[in-house]
Design a protein around this motif. Structure first.
Motif, PDB file in Angstrom:
ATOM      1  N   ILE A  37       0.842  -1.204   0.000  1.00 44.01           N
ATOM      2  CA  ILE A  37       0.000   0.000   0.000  1.00 44.01           C
ATOM      3  C   ILE A  37       0.873   1.249   0.000  1.00 44.01           C
ATOM      4  O   ILE A  37       1.784   1.374   0.812  1.00 44.01           O
ATOM      5  N   HIS A  38       0.582   2.159  -0.915  1.00 44.57           N
ATOM      6  CA  HIS A  38       1.383   3.366  -1.112  1.00 44.57           C
ATOM      7  C   HIS A  38       0.487   4.580  -1.264  1.00 44.57           C
ATOM      8  O   HIS A  38      -0.701   4.468  -1.533  1.00 44.57           O
ATOM      9  N   CYS A  39       1.092   5.750  -1.134  1.00 45.25           N
ATOM     10  CA  CYS A  39       0.456   7.014  -1.503  1.00 45.25           C
ATOM     11  C   CYS A  39       1.231   7.562  -2.683  1.00 45.25           C
ATOM     12  O   CYS A  39       2.454   7.507  -2.707  1.00 45.25           O
ATOM     13  N   ASN A  40       0.525   8.082  -3.637  1.00 36.60           N
ATOM     14  CA  ASN A  40       1.128   8.573  -4.863  1.00 36.60           C
ATOM     15  C   ASN A  40       1.566  10.034  -4.705  1.00 36.60           C
ATOM     16  O   ASN A  40       1.191  10.705  -3.750  1.00 36.60           O
ATOM     17  N   ALA A  41       2.349  10.510  -5.657  1.00 36.40           N
ATOM     18  CA  ALA A  41       2.782  11.909  -5.699  1.00 36.40           C
ATOM     19  C   ALA A  41       3.006  12.296  -7.155  1.00 36.40           C
ATOM     20  O   ALA A  41       3.221  11.441  -8.012  1.00 36.40           O
ATOM     21  N   VAL A 124     -16.228   3.924  -1.762  1.00 36.12           N
ATOM     22  CA  VAL A 124     -15.611   5.106  -1.167  1.00 36.12           C
ATOM     23  C   VAL A 124     -15.687   6.316  -2.098  1.00 36.12           C
ATOM     24  O   VAL A 124     -15.342   7.420  -1.719  1.00 36.12           O
ATOM     25  N   GLY A 125     -16.139   6.120  -3.337  1.00 35.28           N
ATOM     26  CA  GLY A 125     -16.322   7.234  -4.259  1.00 35.28           C
ATOM     27  C   GLY A 125     -15.037   7.842  -4.782  1.00 35.28           C
ATOM     28  O   GLY A 125     -14.993   9.034  -5.102  1.00 35.28           O
ATOM     29  N   ARG A 126     -14.004   7.031  -4.900  1.00 36.39           N
ATOM     30  CA  ARG A 126     -12.704   7.539  -5.382  1.00 36.39           C
ATOM     31  C   ARG A 126     -12.642   7.523  -6.906  1.00 36.39           C
ATOM     32  O   ARG A 126     -13.325   6.736  -7.570  1.00 36.39           O
ATOM     33  N   THR A 155       0.223  14.919  -3.120  1.00 36.81           N
ATOM     34  CA  THR A 155       0.530  16.233  -3.688  1.00 36.81           C
ATOM     35  C   THR A 155      -0.733  16.988  -4.108  1.00 36.81           C
ATOM     36  O   THR A 155      -0.650  18.133  -4.523  1.00 36.81           O
ATOM     37  N   ASN A 156      -1.885  16.349  -4.012  1.00 36.54           N
ATOM     38  CA  ASN A 156      -3.165  16.996  -4.275  1.00 36.54           C
ATOM     39  C   ASN A 156      -3.782  17.300  -2.903  1.00 36.54           C
ATOM     40  O   ASN A 156      -4.087  16.378  -2.145  1.00 36.54           O
ATOM     41  N   PRO A 157      -3.954  18.584  -2.542  1.00 34.45           N
ATOM     42  CA  PRO A 157      -4.429  18.930  -1.195  1.00 34.45           C
ATOM     43  C   PRO A 157      -5.745  18.261  -0.805  1.00 34.45           C
ATOM     44  O   PRO A 157      -5.915  17.829   0.339  1.00 34.45           O
ATOM     45  N   THR A 158      -6.681  18.134  -1.738  1.00 35.35           N
ATOM     46  CA  THR A 158      -7.962  17.491  -1.442  1.00 35.35           C
ATOM     47  C   THR A 158      -7.758  16.010  -1.139  1.00 35.35           C
ATOM     48  O   THR A 158      -8.347  15.458  -0.207  1.00 35.35           O
ATOM     49  N   SER A 165      -8.269  11.641   6.628  1.00 32.06           N
ATOM     50  CA  SER A 165      -9.574  11.578   7.294  1.00 32.06           C
ATOM     51  C   SER A 165      -9.859  10.153   7.759  1.00 32.06           C
ATOM     52  O   SER A 165      -9.221   9.190   7.329  1.00 32.06           O
ATOM     53  N   LYS A 166     -10.853  10.022   8.640  1.00 31.59           N
ATOM     54  CA  LYS A 166     -11.253   8.709   9.129  1.00 31.59           C
ATOM     55  C   LYS A 166     -11.725   7.833   7.963  1.00 31.59           C
ATOM     56  O   LYS A 166     -11.366   6.666   7.863  1.00 31.59           O
ATOM     57  N   LYS A 167     -12.543   8.397   7.074  1.00 27.96           N
ATOM     58  CA  LYS A 167     -13.049   7.632   5.919  1.00 27.96           C
ATOM     59  C   LYS A 167     -11.886   7.235   5.011  1.00 27.96           C
ATOM     60  O   LYS A 167     -11.874   6.140   4.455  1.00 27.96           O
ATOM     61  N   GLY A 168     -10.925   8.119   4.842  1.00 22.70           N
ATOM     62  CA  GLY A 168      -9.772   7.839   3.984  1.00 22.70           C
ATOM     63  C   GLY A 168      -8.888   6.721   4.524  1.00 22.70           C
ATOM     64  O   GLY A 168      -8.277   5.982   3.770  1.00 22.70           O
ATOM     65  N   LYS A 169      -8.822   6.661   5.846  1.00 24.94           N
ATOM     66  CA  LYS A 169      -8.013   5.590   6.455  1.00 24.94           C
ATOM     67  C   LYS A 169      -8.727   4.273   6.396  1.00 24.94           C
ATOM     68  O   LYS A 169      -8.169   3.223   6.260  1.00 24.94           O
TER      69      LYS A 169
END
Length: 169
Positions: A37-41, A124-126, A155-158, A165-169
């Motif tokens: 699991i990663h976060c993009n940039a 989750v509506g992504r 890198t996207n503030p939204t 957020s709790k939902k994001g986690k």
């Protein structure tokens, strides 16, 4: 919590295990599934959405660049030349060799990746950036179905707000 499922983490702190250690951990523990699991940039703040990657040849130059950037973490490790032998994250020849690796679990990996993307989109509506293939080290050297998930763009503030957020986690 899901009955009958045992989750093994490669880490539970802010450490950075070597890519090779991650795959060896999964293989040694005879895992049924490997999820990285990663976060993009991105240089731009505009890109958003989730993508799920499976092992395979990159289909275009953009995917090659993504794999090169992800695999460049190897260069930060001590003794990376010895630990990864001929694996050079900047060499196109490395990715040609990776694309020749047989992945007996590719169909299962592709099916899981599709389910992951479906859940991100419908539950989750992504923004669905799709299932993609490329030569990420961590999903190319496992001996079980494997996926690498990019959960969103820091890198996207939204997106960053959502991921925190709790939902994001």
């Amino acid at each position: 919590s899901f009955p009958g499922i045992k989750v093994l983490y490669t880490r539970d702190d802010d450490s950075f295990p070597k890519l090779k250690e991650r795959t060896e951990f999964a293989n040694k523990n005879n895992a049924d599934l490997f999820i990285s699991i990663h976060c993009n940039a991105n240089e731009s703040k505009k890109p958003k959405g989730v993508s799920t990657w499976v092992m395979g040849p990159h289909k275009n130059q953009a995917n090659l660049k993504v794999a090169q950037k992800e695999n460049a973490a190897i260069l930060l490790e001590d003794n990376y030349q010895q630990n990864y032998e001929d694996f050079d994250p900047n060499s196109p020849e490395t990715y040609l060799a990776l694309s020749l690796r047989q992945n007996v679990h590719l169909n299962e990996s592709l099916m899981l990746a599709k389910y992951v993307q479906d859940e991100f989109r419908t539950r989750v509506g992504r923004v669905d950036r799709g299932v993609k293939q490329s030569g990420f080290y961590v999903i190319s050297f496992t001996t079980m179905p494997s996926v690498l998930i990019e959960t969103g763009f820091l890198t996207n503030p939204t997106e960053e707000d959502f991921l925190n957020s709790k939902k994001g986690k």
